[in-house]
Design a protein around this motif. Structure first.
Motif, mmCIF file in Angstrom:
data_model
loop_
_atom_site.group_PDB
_atom_site.id
_atom_site.type_symbol
_atom_site.label_atom_id
_atom_site.label_comp_id
_atom_site.label_asym_id
_atom_site.label_seq_id
_atom_site.Cartn_x
_atom_site.Cartn_y
_atom_site.Cartn_z
ATOM 1 N N LEU A 1 0.811 -1.220 0.000
ATOM 2 C CA LEU A 1 0.000 0.000 0.000
ATOM 3 C C LEU A 1 0.842 1.266 0.000
ATOM 4 N N VAL A 2 2.140 1.140 0.258
ATOM 5 C CA VAL A 2 3.024 2.308 0.178
ATOM 6 C C VAL A 2 3.013 2.887 -1.229
ATOM 7 N N THR A 3 2.628 2.082 -2.211
ATOM 8 C CA THR A 3 2.505 2.553 -3.593
ATOM 9 C C THR A 3 1.652 3.807 -3.673
ATOM 10 N N PHE A 4 0.632 3.903 -2.825
ATOM 11 C CA PHE A 4 -0.314 5.017 -2.885
ATOM 12 C C PHE A 4 0.090 6.159 -1.958
ATOM 13 N N ALA A 5 1.293 6.066 -1.361
ATOM 14 C CA ALA A 5 1.757 7.111 -0.448
ATOM 15 C C ALA A 5 2.968 7.852 -0.973
ATOM 16 N N LEU A 6 3.768 7.210 -1.845
ATOM 17 C CA LEU A 6 4.990 7.832 -2.348
ATOM 18 C C LEU A 6 4.683 8.665 -3.587
ATOM 19 N N SER A 7 5.144 9.900 -3.582
ATOM 20 C CA SER A 7 4.941 10.788 -4.732
ATOM 21 C C SER A 7 6.288 11.268 -5.241
#
Length: 504
Positions: free
Chosen positions: A386-392
């Motif tokens: 779910l870190v995929t949706f937190a890193l920008s």
């Protein structure tokens, strides 16, 4: 006859003995191969593993290991000194700049989202451009009593907040949607427009079809679900019909331009003083003793802040390859060790190569990212998808940035997934579900292509999920074909989205 049998038995016994000897020899060769492979790959291995090697080979490998450790430490010192050199040079130039008088009407606008300003991307040997360096530089001003000695997680939260404020202070207000141009609309603690989407179990999706009003979906005039314009859509692309309710992303602050004038320069300078004070505290942080949730929130926040800082210091990269090079160059010193953005993402947070960005995935395959054993102990223990949706990384297709707290990081990551899906998917005028390439790559391996619309519907509102089900069902029985999903290409143009912290 008995003699022949004895001779045959002896031959069989000898063959079995030879086979056994060959097996033992093979095992020794395999063990030797493993030891050498570990040594070549710089993987961790025990000294006892070297016992199968000749003495001269053991001595050679021990010397190689010592040299590698020494070189690694020298590389860290070089990175740190280079970082300090850049900061010192920028600070000197900032002082020189502040000595000059600026006309009050001076305003220089940077449409970073446009290709014409790709010149802001810097080569390795170039320093920051004359204007960008003003924001990369941070004055060495003692700030007594300002956010000193914070807990590592609180420190990472404040670093993200400060960098977010710096970006917003430098942003041109004309680049925002008119409904979000007011600072109060971003900072307000009031509840968001719409409501947080509910996750619908797959077993309940059949009941959603009761929402249908007719046997044929009217794409153009379904005002209850789709918008015909005038509603902010952060991931708008050609032929995509967006939801009228995109959830929490309706409250984002968008930064795709940079604007500089005397007032903004002074405001940014003050913020950067605070930012420098916060970053300097990272040298005293020891993430080894943090729990798994604390490490997760700490490194996610630090990564997002570091990428933003790198953009201000070095400019916007022209391509994914230049972005990856920037991610290797940009680093913070945490607890005496240097952590680049690339190492944080792919080693500390154990993120998988981004198959939706093939150039970056290829570079990762060709170049091994290294951390010391002590640094590896600061990493998270298990991969959290779910870190995929937190890193920008500051691209148009990236998820929004927000501050993550250690106490609720798991729930916040789940919310980040829901928010991104709710805001990024949509329907085409041919009743095809459109999903971003990043999301499509994320689902590979655990969601079958045919079940993808159902899985995505679990993150939408009940009306939206019912609408998707009806569109997909009608598409299967039309001449449009059975493929129900279209993939939106990854867009690498510069853009940041910032979510408010208070959401219900």
């Amino acid at each position: 006859m008995a003699g022949r049998e004895n001779s045959r038995d002896h031959s069989i016994f000898q063959l079995e003995k030879d086979v056994l000897n060959l097996q033992l020899l093979l095992q020794e060769e395999i063990k030797l191969h493993d030891v050498l492979e570990k040594a070549v790959e710089d993987a961790a291995f025990e000294l006892s593993d070297l016992s199968c090697l000749p003495n001269d080979a053991q001595e050679l490998l021990c010397n190689i290991t010592t040299l590698k450790n020494t070189v690694g430490k020298l590389e860290e010192e070089m990175i740190y000194l280079n970082f300090q050199l850049i900061q010192e040079r920028n600070e000197r130039r900032l002082v020189e700049y502040q000595l000059k008088q600026l006309p009050g009407s001076l305003q220089i606008m940077y449409p970073i989202a446009q290709a014409t300003l790709d010149d802001l991307a810097l080569e390795e040997e170039e320093g920051p451009t004359e204007l960008i360096q003003q924001f990369a530089a941070i004055e060495r001003v003692p700030l007594k009593g300002v956010l000193n000695h914070l807990h590592p997680n609180k420190l990472s939260e404040e670093i993200v907040r400060c960098m977010k404020d710096i970006f917003i202070s430098l942003a041109n207000c004309h680049s925002f949607p008119s409904t979000f141009s007011s600072p109060e609309s971003f900072c307000s603690s009031s509840s968001p427009q719409g409501h947080i989407p509910t996750f619908w179990p797959l077993s309940e999706l059949t009941s959603i079809s009761s929402w249908r009003h007719s046997s044929q979906v009217d794409i153009q005039y379904n005002n209850d679900v789709l918008t015909t314009g005038g509603v902010f859509d952060p991931y708008k692309v050609r032929e995509k019909l967006s939801w009228i309710d995109i959830g929490n992303y309706s409250l984002v602050k968008e930064v795709s331009w940079m604007s500089v004038e005397k007032k903004q320069l002074e405001a940014a300078s003050d913020l950067l003083k605070v930012f420098r004070s916060l970053v300097e505290q990272l040298t005293e942080v020891n993430p080894i003793h943090l729990s798994y949730p604390e490490k997760l929130a700490f490194w996610v926040n630090l990564y997002n802040a570091l990428i933003m800082h790198a953009y201000l210091a070095y400019g916007v990269p022209k391509s994914d390859m230049k972005l990856f090079a920037l991610m290797q160059k940009a680093a913070y010193i945490v607890g005496g060790h240097s952590y680049s953005a690339a190492c944080i993402e792919y080693v500390v947070l154990k993120m998988k190569p981004p198959i939706h960005r093939p150039q970056t995935a290829l570079l990762l395959a060709l170049q091994k990212l290294k951390l010391s054993e002590e640094q590896k102990r600061c990493s998270i223990d298990t991969y959290e998808p779910l870190v995929t949706f937190a890193l920008s990384c500051g691209t148009f297709s990236s998820p929004a940035v927000k501050v993550y707290s250690a106490g609720n990081v798991k729930e916040e990551l789940q919310q980040a997934q829901r928010d991104f899906i709710r805001a990024s998917v949509g329907m085409s005028n041919k009743r095809k579900l459109l999903i971003p390439k990043m999301l499509h790559a994320f689902t590979r391996g655990f969601v079958d292509e045919s079940n993808l619309p159902i899985w995505i519907s679990g993150f939408l509102t009940q009306q939206q999920a019912g609408f998707v089900e009806q569109c997909i069902s009608q598409r299967k029985y039309s001449l449009l074909g059975s493929r129900s999903c279209g993939v939106i290409p990854y867009d690498s143009r510069f853009r940041y989205l910032f979510l408010p912290e208070i959401l219900r």
